[in-house]
Design an enzyme around this catalytic site. Structure first.
Site, short mmCIF file in Angstrom:
data_model
loop_
_atom_site.label_atom_id
_atom_site.label_comp_id
_atom_site.label_asym_id
_atom_site.label_seq_id
_atom_site.Cartn_x
_atom_site.Cartn_y
_atom_site.Cartn_z
CE1 TYR A 32 0.00 2.66 -1.37
CE2 TYR A 32 -0.65 0.48 -2.12
CZ TYR A 32 0.33 1.42 -1.88
OH TYR A 32 1.64 1.11 -2.16
CE LYS B 90 3.04 2.91 -0.44
NZ LYS B 90 4.41 2.86 -0.93
CG ASP C 76 6.97 0.24 -0.97
OD1 ASP C 76 7.17 -0.98 -0.81
OD2 ASP C 76 5.91 0.70 -1.43
CG ASN D 21 -0.43 1.56 -9.21
OD1 ASN D 21 -1.31 0.83 -9.64
ND2 ASN D 21 0.48 1.13 -8.36
#
Length: 559
Positions: free
Chosen positions: A101, A172, A266, A414
């Protein structure tokens, strides 16, 4: 009902079986299984346990010094042996979550066409118009319950990554299995590869995507609509997660289809719920009730407005209304505060732009920079989702510290190099008073002789539990109440020890436990919102536990 684990009757034999990752156990096949499944002579004589195999994997991964090489190594393991991959990941989440991730997955997306080994998931392009239902029928397993789909345009803070964006749905889905325990055969990553406007990708001879400019307008909308209708027909019990769509598309698709099939975004709802959980947990350390928080959000894209949507609902429940509700949420872009004063605003931004008289009354002027706005509005919390590394400067953090004794600073962008400030700098600039959480992992921070753990405001704490809960509840819709329940549950799972260590979130190693507890809260919320099946409170933990898959080998027999 959730999908049951796949049958122990194996539909493959001999060397073909060894190439099927959902059934392949490699050196763990017993002598009896090798005889029954035509594997004799195809493997070394020794028979390993899954624990022995995991030790070998860890030994090999330890030799890799580049995180991207570790990513490639884990992906190759997943392509060979799904159960062993998930055993290693579940047992070492803190070590490998930053690999599968964020932040390493960002590099993997950028390098996708150059590190490509084996396709995973489904790719849908405009060339499939009129045939998307048939393409979905090519999915490797027929009982899909969880789909993560992206059109690749807003990958993390990296922008349009074309075909490389597929790394995010794959990641995910991996976390849905590792954290929530949704069987891998029930998950499906999907790329709506509608082209790219990234010139560097189009000029790359190795680029694997649909080599055209990005599809937009009516043709784009029609393609997405065909995809949604095909999902409803082909996988009628599936939950759909929208992932990394850009700004207006993200909100349009969420609002258009959330009533057509159970779905959520999300970036919007997951990020918002995670930030709300951090605020609620921080209240235990600061003594401030939620209604007393004043949150300034830097970044007015899908994540920023998503956070604002969830926080506004929470503030309403806390009793804020009218001008007090407006002033509790200030959304700022690099150009200044969002105000309905004629500045260009996207449709999804307008509900959160301040009326001109409210901005003027608060003393905010057009063009004020972030530091000036912080000094003027005196917020208690600063949330960064702008994707611009270093946006929270020393003067900004010091200005925040002048308005509140225990400021909250959440630089969430991120990957790591996009983070608005490093925790070490924030701690130094705030004289050790700030409560900090980041989107990417950071090492502990030492200040004045005290070492503090930096909590991760990581959506991985939220979306696996929402997905599992929605499936167990057989929810017809993912409601705002379900997302609020997830946030409140996560905040409650932050222990006093976590807070004392400086963290607003649980440790990553607790991710699987957290996902289960959040799923229980989501099942209750779905029932109470009238969109899920009725389960008594006492029956919910058992229903969630029964739906969860554990990566371990079972005895296989020829089908």
């Amino acid at each position: 009902m959730m999908m049951k684990p796949y049958s122990t009757d194996v539909p493959h034999r001999s060397s073909h079986l060894l190439s099927e990752p959902m059934y392949n156990k490699g050196s763990a096949f017993t002598s009896e299984e090798r005889g029954a499944l035509g594997l004799e002579g195809l493997l070394p004589a020794g028979v390993n346990t899954i624990e022995q195999q995991a030790a070998r994997v860890l030994e090999n991964l330890a030799r890799k010094r580049d995180p991207l090489e570790t990513y490639i190594g884990l992906a190759s393991l997943q392509d060979r042996n799904e159960h062993l991959f998930y055993r290693v990941l579940c047992d070492h989440l803190e070590e490998f979550l930053p690999i599968v991730y964020t932040p390493t997955v960002g590099r993997a997306c950028q390098e996708f066409s150059h590190i490509f080994r084996r396709a995973r998931g489904l790719w849908i392009t405009p060339a499939h118009r009129g045939r998307i239902d048939a393409v979905l029928g090519n999915a490797p397993f027929g009982d899909v319950r969880l789909i993560v789909v992206t059109d690749n345009e807003r990958i993390l803070g990296l922008g349009d990554q074309g075909a490389g964006g597929m790394g995010i749905p794959i990641g995910k889905c991996t976390l849905y299995s590792a954290a929530a325990g949704i069987h891998p055969a029930a998950t499906l990553p999907v790329s709506l590869d509608v082209g790219t406007d990234n010139r560097a990708l189009l000029a790359d001879d190795l680029y694997l995507g649909w080599r055209h400019p990005r599809l937009r307008g009516r043709e784009y909308a029609e393609l997405v609509d065909e995809f949604v209708m095909a999902v409803r027909r082909r996988f009628p019990r599936a939950l759909l997660q929208w992932e990394d769509f850009k700004k207006q598309n993200a909100f349009d698709l969420l609002d258009r289809y959330r009533g057509a099939l159970p779905s959520f975004n999300d970036d919007i709802q997951g990020t918002g719920a995670c930030v709300l959980a951090g605020l609620l947990a921080a209240g235990r350390a600061t003594g401030r009730a939620l209604a007393r928080e004043r949150v300034l959000i830097l970044g007015a894209g899908a994540a920023g407005i998503g956070v604002a949507r969830v926080l506004r609902d929470a503030f309403l429940r806390a009793g804020l209304t009218g001008a007090a509700l407006t002033r509790a949420l200030a959304i700022v872009e690099i150009t200044g505060l969002l105000v309905r004063d004629g500045q260009p605003l996207d449709v999804f931004q307008r509900p959160f732009a301040w009326p001109p008289h409210v901005a003027a009354g608060a003393g905010v002027k057009p063009g004020d920079d972030l530091e000036t706005i912080v000094r003027t509005l005196r917020p208690t919390a600063l949330v960064g989702v702008c994707g611009q590394g270093g946006a929270f400067t020393k003067s900004v953090v010091q200005a925040l510290g002048e308005s509140v004794d225990r400021p909250l600073v959440l630089p969430l962008s991120n990957p790591t190099n996009q983070c608005e400030a490093t925790p070490a700098d924030v701690m130094d600039w705030s004289a050790g008073r700030a409560l900090i959480a980041t989107g990417s992992p950071f090492p502990p921070v030492t200040y004045a002789g005290r070492t503090l753990r930096v909590g991760q405001s990581n959506n991985a704490f939220i979306f696996p539990g929402i997905g599992l809960g929605a499936l167990v509840a057989e929810a017809r819709e993912v409601t705002d109440g379900m997302c609020l329940a997830a946030a409140e549950c996560l905040a409650g799972l932050v222990s006093d020890a976590d807070l004392a260590a400086g963290s607003l979130y649980p440790p990553i190693r607790d991710l699987r436990h957290v996902a289960g507890r959040i799923a229980e809260a989501v099942v209750r919320a779905a029932r109470d919102d009238g969109v899920g099946r009725h389960l008594d409170d006492a029956a919910i933990p058992e229903a969630v536990a029964a739906a969860r898959w554990e990566p371990c080998y079972v005895v296989e027999r020829a089908g």
